[in-house]
Design a protein around this motif. Structure first.
Motif, PDB file in Angstrom:
ATOM      1  N   GLN A   1      58.343  21.377  72.237  1.00 15.22           N
ATOM      2  CA  GLN A   1      59.665  20.777  72.363  1.00 15.22           C
ATOM      3  C   GLN A   1      59.612  19.278  72.092  1.00 15.22           C
ATOM      4  OE1 GLN A   1      62.716  22.585  73.305  1.00 15.22           O
ATOM      5  NE2 GLN A   1      63.365  20.727  72.263  1.00 15.22           N
ATOM      6  N   ILE A   2      58.584  18.605  72.599  1.00 15.59           N
ATOM      7  CA  ILE A   2      58.442  17.163  72.375  1.00 15.59           C
ATOM      8  C   ILE A   2      58.252  16.866  70.894  1.00 15.59           C
ATOM      9  CG2 ILE A   2      56.951  15.174  72.822  1.00 15.59           C
ATOM     10  CD1 ILE A   2      56.388  16.334  75.584  1.00 15.59           C
ATOM     11  N   ILE A   3      57.404  17.646  70.227  1.00 16.04           N
ATOM     12  CA  ILE A   3      57.150  17.441  68.804  1.00 16.04           C
ATOM     13  C   ILE A   3      58.411  17.705  67.984  1.00 16.04           C
ATOM     14  CG2 ILE A   3      55.828  18.284  66.821  1.00 16.04           C
ATOM     15  CD1 ILE A   3      53.519  18.849  68.746  1.00 16.04           C
ATOM     16  N   GLN A   4      59.120  18.769  68.332  1.00 22.17           N
ATOM     17  CA  GLN A   4      60.339  19.090  67.601  1.00 22.17           C
ATOM     18  C   GLN A   4      61.380  17.989  67.769  1.00 22.17           C
ATOM     19  OE1 GLN A   4      62.205  23.151  67.494  1.00 22.17           O
ATOM     20  NE2 GLN A   4      63.753  22.122  68.740  1.00 22.17           N
ATOM     21  N   ASN A   5      61.549  17.481  68.986  1.00 25.57           N
ATOM     22  CA  ASN A   5      62.498  16.382  69.206  1.00 25.57           C
ATOM     23  C   ASN A   5      62.121  15.157  68.381  1.00 25.57           C
ATOM     24  OD1 ASN A   5      63.717  18.059  71.074  1.00 25.57           O
ATOM     25  ND2 ASN A   5      62.796  17.057  72.848  1.00 25.57           N
ATOM     26  N   TYR A   6      60.823  14.865  68.315  1.00 27.80           N
ATOM     27  CA  TYR A   6      60.362  13.705  67.563  1.00 27.80           C
ATOM     28  C   TYR A   6      60.621  13.870  66.073  1.00 27.80           C
ATOM     29  CZ  TYR A   6      57.099  10.495  65.300  1.00 27.80           C
ATOM     30  OH  TYR A   6      56.553   9.554  64.487  1.00 27.80           O
ATOM     31  N   GLN A   7      60.346  15.055  65.550  1.00 29.24           N
ATOM     32  CA  GLN A   7      60.521  15.277  64.122  1.00 29.24           C
ATOM     33  C   GLN A   7      61.996  15.309  63.728  1.00 29.24           C
ATOM     34  OE1 GLN A   7      58.294  18.878  63.435  1.00 29.24           O
ATOM     35  NE2 GLN A   7      56.381  17.780  63.095  1.00 29.24           N
ATOM     36  N   ARG A   8      62.844  15.839  64.585  1.00 28.24           N
ATOM     37  CA  ARG A   8      64.270  15.908  64.285  1.00 28.24           C
ATOM     38  C   ARG A   8      64.995  14.613  64.644  1.00 28.24           C
ATOM     39  NH1 ARG A   8      66.957  19.170  67.574  1.00 28.24           N
ATOM     40  NH2 ARG A   8      68.569  19.828  66.106  1.00 28.24           N
ATOM     41  N   LYS A   9      64.362  13.776  65.507  1.00 26.82           N
ATOM     42  CA  LYS A   9      65.026  12.594  66.049  1.00 26.82           C
ATOM     43  C   LYS A   9      66.363  12.984  66.691  1.00 26.82           C
ATOM     44  CE  LYS A   9      61.889   9.656  64.697  1.00 26.82           C
ATOM     45  NZ  LYS A   9      60.944  10.649  64.158  1.00 26.82           N
ATOM     46  N   SER A  10      66.352  14.129  67.331  1.00 25.69           N
ATOM     47  CA  SER A  10      67.566  14.663  67.933  1.00 25.69           C
ATOM     48  C   SER A  10      67.187  15.621  69.045  1.00 25.69           C
ATOM     49  CB  SER A  10      68.413  15.385  66.882  1.00 25.69           C
ATOM     50  OG  SER A  10      69.488  16.078  67.486  1.00 25.69           O
ATOM     51  N   VAL A  11      68.036  15.696  70.064  1.00 24.69           N
ATOM     52  CA  VAL A  11      67.858  16.670  71.151  1.00 24.69           C
ATOM     53  C   VAL A  11      69.071  17.582  71.231  1.00 24.69           C
ATOM     54  CG1 VAL A  11      66.303  15.245  72.527  1.00 24.69           C
ATOM     55  CG2 VAL A  11      68.776  15.010  72.839  1.00 24.69           C
TER      56      VAL A  11
ATOM     57  N   TRP B   1      66.233  24.186  70.578  1.00 17.52           N
ATOM     58  CA  TRP B   1      65.449  24.726  71.692  1.00 17.52           C
ATOM     59  C   TRP B   1      64.185  25.340  71.110  1.00 17.52           C
ATOM     60  CZ3 TRP B   1      64.048  24.735  76.444  1.00 17.52           C
ATOM     61  CH2 TRP B   1      63.548  25.854  77.091  1.00 17.52           C
ATOM     62  N   SER B   2      63.030  24.794  71.472  1.00 16.66           N
ATOM     63  CA  SER B   2      61.771  25.164  70.831  1.00 16.66           C
ATOM     64  C   SER B   2      61.338  26.571  71.225  1.00 16.66           C
ATOM     65  CB  SER B   2      60.673  24.164  71.206  1.00 16.66           C
ATOM     66  OG  SER B   2      59.420  24.622  70.741  1.00 16.66           O
ATOM     67  N   ILE B   3      61.195  27.435  70.230  1.00 19.41           N
ATOM     68  CA  ILE B   3      60.678  28.773  70.498  1.00 19.41           C
ATOM     69  C   ILE B   3      59.182  28.727  70.794  1.00 19.41           C
ATOM     70  CG2 ILE B   3      60.104  29.333  68.108  1.00 19.41           C
ATOM     71  CD1 ILE B   3      61.666  31.674  70.763  1.00 19.41           C
ATOM     72  N   GLY B   4      58.508  27.669  70.312  1.00 21.13           N
ATOM     73  CA  GLY B   4      57.084  27.516  70.648  1.00 21.13           C
ATOM     74  C   GLY B   4      56.886  27.336  72.129  1.00 21.13           C
ATOM     75  N   ASN B   5      57.757  26.574  72.779  1.00 21.10           N
ATOM     76  CA  ASN B   5      57.718  26.406  74.224  1.00 21.10           C
ATOM     77  C   ASN B   5      57.882  27.749  74.924  1.00 21.10           C
ATOM     78  OD1 ASN B   5      58.127  25.583  76.903  1.00 21.10           O
ATOM     79  ND2 ASN B   5      60.263  25.066  76.534  1.00 21.10           N
ATOM     80  N   VAL B   6      58.817  28.566  74.435  1.00 27.63           N
ATOM     81  CA  VAL B   6      59.096  29.868  75.050  1.00 27.63           C
ATOM     82  C   VAL B   6      57.903  30.801  74.895  1.00 27.63           C
ATOM     83  CG1 VAL B   6      60.589  31.899  74.941  1.00 27.63           C
ATOM     84  CG2 VAL B   6      61.570  29.611  74.701  1.00 27.63           C
TER      85      VAL B   6
ATOM     86  N   SER C   1      65.712  26.381  62.433  1.00 28.39           N
ATOM     87  CA  SER C   1      64.280  26.403  62.710  1.00 28.39           C
ATOM     88  C   SER C   1      63.991  25.584  63.943  1.00 28.39           C
ATOM     89  CB  SER C   1      63.500  25.836  61.525  1.00 28.39           C
ATOM     90  OG  SER C   1      62.137  25.728  61.844  1.00 28.39           O
ATOM     91  N   ASN C   2      63.405  26.212  64.981  1.00 29.76           N
ATOM     92  CA  ASN C   2      63.044  25.476  66.179  1.00 29.76           C
ATOM     93  C   ASN C   2      61.700  25.948  66.703  1.00 29.76           C
ATOM     94  OD1 ASN C   2      63.972  27.927  66.895  1.00 29.76           O
ATOM     95  ND2 ASN C   2      65.412  27.252  68.465  1.00 29.76           N
ATOM     96  N   HIS C   3      60.755  26.037  65.789  1.00 25.55           N
ATOM     97  CA  HIS C   3      59.387  26.333  66.211  1.00 25.55           C
ATOM     98  C   HIS C   3      58.721  25.030  66.635  1.00 25.55           C
ATOM     99  CE1 HIS C   3      59.091  30.611  64.936  1.00 25.55           C
ATOM    100  NE2 HIS C   3      60.123  30.252  64.210  1.00 25.55           N
ATOM    101  N   PHE C   4      58.068  24.356  65.717  1.00 28.11           N
ATOM    102  CA  PHE C   4      57.439  23.090  66.020  1.00 28.11           C
ATOM    103  C   PHE C   4      58.072  21.946  65.235  1.00 28.11           C
ATOM    104  CE2 PHE C   4      53.834  24.240  68.604  1.00 28.11           C
ATOM    105  CZ  PHE C   4      53.761  25.606  68.388  1.00 28.11           C
ATOM    106  N   ALA C   5      58.994  22.249  64.379  1.00 23.79           N
ATOM    107  CA  ALA C   5      59.662  21.213  63.606  1.00 23.79           C
ATOM    108  C   ALA C   5      61.081  21.652  63.336  1.00 23.79           C
ATOM    109  CB  ALA C   5      58.930  20.940  62.296  1.00 23.79           C
ATOM    110  N   GLY C   6      61.878  20.742  62.876  1.00 25.09           N
ATOM    111  CA  GLY C   6      63.252  21.088  62.571  1.00 25.09           C
ATOM    112  C   GLY C   6      63.895  19.936  61.855  1.00 25.09           C
TER     113      GLY C   6
END
Length: 494
Positions: free
Chosen positions: A195-205, A347-352, A435-440
């Protein structure tokens, strides 16, 4: 006119962002409050510990055991030494009758009954060492306690003479249980980072429930208070042993490390929610009310414990209950948000998946232990641990179904300000990634203003925002009456 409207829109957008930032920043105070409580609790524990140390040391008991915890395989024998200390003679030198040490087992037929030991008789003291032979008959867990006979002899309390015995069937299952334990520890520890990585890559929550974020960090904060209090402070441990004389401190070093790491990772996510694009998302009124209720409760029991109306152990226990409550409800806002938006984007599916892996291996370890020690009563009897593990797994399955089945091909639409229908595709806010694995990918405000859309999910590359039918009609109507643009000097047009 277009430039003026564009600038006005930018000013309104920035004003809205400042107001939202102020509201979210005000919600950071729960973590600050819990940090203050933890600091004050630590100071109180250190003061109590110093006072206890200054009051003088207690003389060692007349008898001691070489070990209190045993793990034995069925059919094997373990030996424990019972030996006298320097206080044995002063306690028993004036006795006029025989004194025996009698053992009692909490669970019958798991180990061979232990013989009574003669500590002293009328002819003189018996100071030789005694060896306790514990032979395992069947798998199980039990506690062996001792008692002085005759009971009217009050010269010595034998509460420190006890054994906690675990009899197992297969040594292979012990090894597998340890391996499984490290797997779920690693899975749960890593689960914060997708989730942290995805937020960073998307610059969005966008798509990440802020209710979930703030409930999560609050839960781990009170859990950190519980773990640190019971693991590091002797005064807390003494209160625990007074309450449970033959118990085991339920907090180990790995529990403390995991909790502090989780608190750190949750803190990063909170910061991301404050600095990254989140659209119109904010903490709901229900979430604020719930957070305030839980924090007021923690504050009240802290004041009550500081005034010595309840023990600090009771305070720590109630903190653990707050963590349990938060664990039960924290996933509900995220599940609702996914349903409301008809998308799991953000919402990161990797987290789930990692959380699901940790939950499954945690229950697997509980099954291994219950079978190997023939202790199914503790497996189903500990409804809190079993229920929470199962509850988390069920929510993870629900999130997996949402991501891969229900909303797998749905673009992520958020309602515009004032919109009534969250699923209306005409209420487009620019987030078209699923896409909400590790990037988006997401569209930031700069790209929207310049008319460009950043690339997100590969399935949605080059996709343009949907156009409202009403907008198309207006455009067609305007095109019939609008004059042709001048070709002589295009830069002179307003």
């Amino acid at each position: 006119m277009d430039i003026k409207n564009k600038r006005t829109g930018k000013m309104i957008f920035r004003k809205h962002r400042r107001n939202t930032n102020a509201r979210l920043t005000s919600l950071v105070w729960p973590s600050r409050f819990l940090s203050v409580v933890l600091f004050m609790l630590c100071g109180k524990a250190i003061t109590a510990q110093n006072a206890s140390n200054g009051a003088g040391t207690i003389n060692p008991p007349p008898l001691r055991l070489s070990a209190h915890d045993l793990s034995i395989k069925v059919g094997q024998t373990a030996n424990v030494l019972l030996f006298p200390t320097e206080n044995f003679k002063p306690v028993f030198q004036n006795v006029t009758e025989s004194i025996y040490l009698v053992f009692h087992s909490s669970v019958p037929e798991v180990i061979q009954p232990l013989d009574n030991i003669t500590l002293a008789d009328a002819t003189g003291l018996i100071e030789i060492n005694h060896t306790l032979n514990i032979f395992a008959l069947d798998a199980g867990k039990l506690t062996v306690t001792s008692q002085i006979v005759p009971q009217n002899i009050s010269i010595y309390e034998s509460t420190n003479i006890y054994l906690r015995v675990e009899v197992y069937k297969l040594e292979t299952l012990l090894i597998l249980s340890n391996i499984v334990g490290w797997i779920y520890f690693a899975a749960w520890s890593i689960s914060f980072y997708p989730q942290i990585i995805q937020n960073y890559q998307r610059k969005s929550v966008r798509g990440l429930s802020l209710d979930f974020v703030f409930l999560n960090i609050t839960g781990f904060s009170v859990y950190a208070i519980f773990n640190i209090g019971l693991y590091w402070f002797k005064s807390m441990q003494q209160e625990y042993y007074v309450e449970y004389p033959h118990g085991v401190i339920p907090v180990q070093l790995n529990d403390v490390v995991f909790t502090m790491h989780a608190l750190f990772a949750c803190g990063i996510t909170v910061v991301q929610c404050l600095i990254y694009d989140r659209g119109s998302q904010t903490v709901s009124d229900t979430g604020k009310m719930l957070l305030c209720t839980l924090l007021v409760f923690v504050f009240v029991i802290f004041i009550v414990a500081a005034s010595k109306a309840i023990s600090w152990l009771t305070f720590l226990t109630w903190c653990s209950y707050v963590k349990l409550v938060i664990t039960l409800i924290k996933y509900v806002p995220q599940a609702y948000l996914n349903w409301y938006r008809k998308s799991t984007s953000g919402w990161s599916i990797g987290n789930v998946l990692l959380d699901f892996t940790g939950g499954v291996f945690s229950l697997t370890q509980m099954i291994f232990i219950a079978y190997n020690h023939n202790d199914w009563a503790s497996f189903f009897g500990d409804l809190t641990k079993f229920g929470l593990g199962l509850f988390s797994i069920l929510f993870d399955i629900f999130f997996i179904v949402q991501h891969y089945v229900l909303y797998r091909s749905h673009a992520a639409y958020d309602p515009i300000e004032g919109g009534d229908n969250p699923s209306d595709p005409n209420q487009y806010d620019g987030d078209i990634t699923t896409s909400n694995h590790f990037a988006g990918g997401s569209v930031d405000s700069a790209d929207m203003e310049n008319g460009a859309i950043s690339s997100g999910d590969n399935n949605y590359d080059n996709q343009q925002p949907p156009i409202s039918p009403a907008f198309v009609a207006v455009e067609q109507n305007d095109s019939q009456h609008a004059p042709l643009p001048s070709t002589t000097n295009p830069e002179s047009t307003d």
